[in-house]
Enzyme design. Sequence first.
Site, mmCIF file in Angstrom:
data_model
loop_
_atom_site.group_PDB
_atom_site.id
_atom_site.type_symbol
_atom_site.label_atom_id
_atom_site.label_comp_id
_atom_site.label_asym_id
_atom_site.label_seq_id
_atom_site.Cartn_x
_atom_site.Cartn_y
_atom_site.Cartn_z
ATOM 1 N N ASP A 1 0.828 -1.210 0.000
ATOM 2 C CA ASP A 1 0.000 0.000 0.000
ATOM 3 C C ASP A 1 0.863 1.261 0.000
ATOM 4 O OD1 ASP A 1 -2.308 1.496 0.047
ATOM 5 O OD2 ASP A 1 -2.550 1.380 2.222
ATOM 6 N N ARG B 1 0.044 7.616 -2.701
ATOM 7 C CA ARG B 1 0.551 8.707 -1.839
ATOM 8 C C ARG B 1 2.001 9.048 -2.170
ATOM 9 N NH1 ARG B 1 -1.300 5.916 3.446
ATOM 10 N NH2 ARG B 1 -1.876 4.368 1.887
ATOM 11 N N HIS C 1 2.819 3.354 -8.881
ATOM 12 C CA HIS C 1 2.710 1.907 -9.137
ATOM 13 C C HIS C 1 3.974 1.391 -9.835
ATOM 14 C CE1 HIS C 1 -1.298 2.009 -7.668
ATOM 15 N NE2 HIS C 1 -1.823 2.653 -8.692
ATOM 16 N N ASN D 1 -10.449 -3.044 -6.704
ATOM 17 C CA ASN D 1 -9.634 -2.082 -7.470
ATOM 18 C C ASN D 1 -10.165 -1.820 -8.884
ATOM 19 O OD1 ASN D 1 -6.394 -3.054 -6.064
ATOM 20 N ND2 ASN D 1 -7.784 -1.414 -5.446
#
Length: 245
Positions: A15, A19, A32, A63
């Site tokens: 995760d 951010r 990513h 997702n």
Amino acid sequence: MTASSLPRHVGIIMDGNGRWAQLRNRPRLEGHRAGADSVRDITRAARQLGIEALTLYAFSSQNWARPAEEVAGLMHLLREFLIDERAEIMDNGIRLEALGDIEKLPPFVREPLDELRAASRGNSSMVLTLALSYGGRESIAKAACAAARDIAAGILRFEDLSAERLGGYLPTATLPQLDLLIRTSGEQRVSNFMLWEIAYAELVFVDVLWPEFRREHLYRCLEQYAARERRFGMTSAQIAESSDV
Ligand code: FPP
């Protein structure tokens, strides 16, 4: 760390990619992409350490609801990973597996995925499982359906459907029991990942965004794991006694 204090099976909720990108004023997809580099480093480190199974939450059932551009970008990254890492996976004797609704993935991901799964079937140094279009609840529901089908077909008796039996219908049944679950980014939740399998796993939450998570962070998680006392519902005294014999 001794071999016995090393987890056999580690699961990771990767995760914080979004951010990480946001902090740099970059598009989420760049996060990513940077996250894929962490996947490479952690996979290598896990194999070198002798961890038997590594399961990575790469794309959840939920997702699919993300912006179409992000979903498409993630799918392309997955394809790229499968193609670029093929040689390293094969050279290092890693078996690639997948969990989840694989049939929902676009053919340009499914094809290299199926090909590498088949090619690596006989490899035994570590099993790397990608959870793709995966949800823990969905996985349990599917297992319950499969068991119900066997009951209806007379293959299984209703009264024999124990927790152990039901677990045998899960796609993770062939993997070692999940020992350690790591989540990066500081969030402390399990987000529908391996809900059945975490029953006795140790949970470690790390305050590092996934694109920055490297083997040094993994080593720290393993140290925390080794320092924990796993009791599986028993008392400390019972555990001490059983490890004396
Ligand atoms: C969660 O971060 C991460 C994902 C939904 C995707 C994980 C994918 C990768 C690490 C890259 C590709 C994978 C492989 C196996 C090559 P987030 O986007 O929810 O982060 P945020 O909470 O900061 O927004």
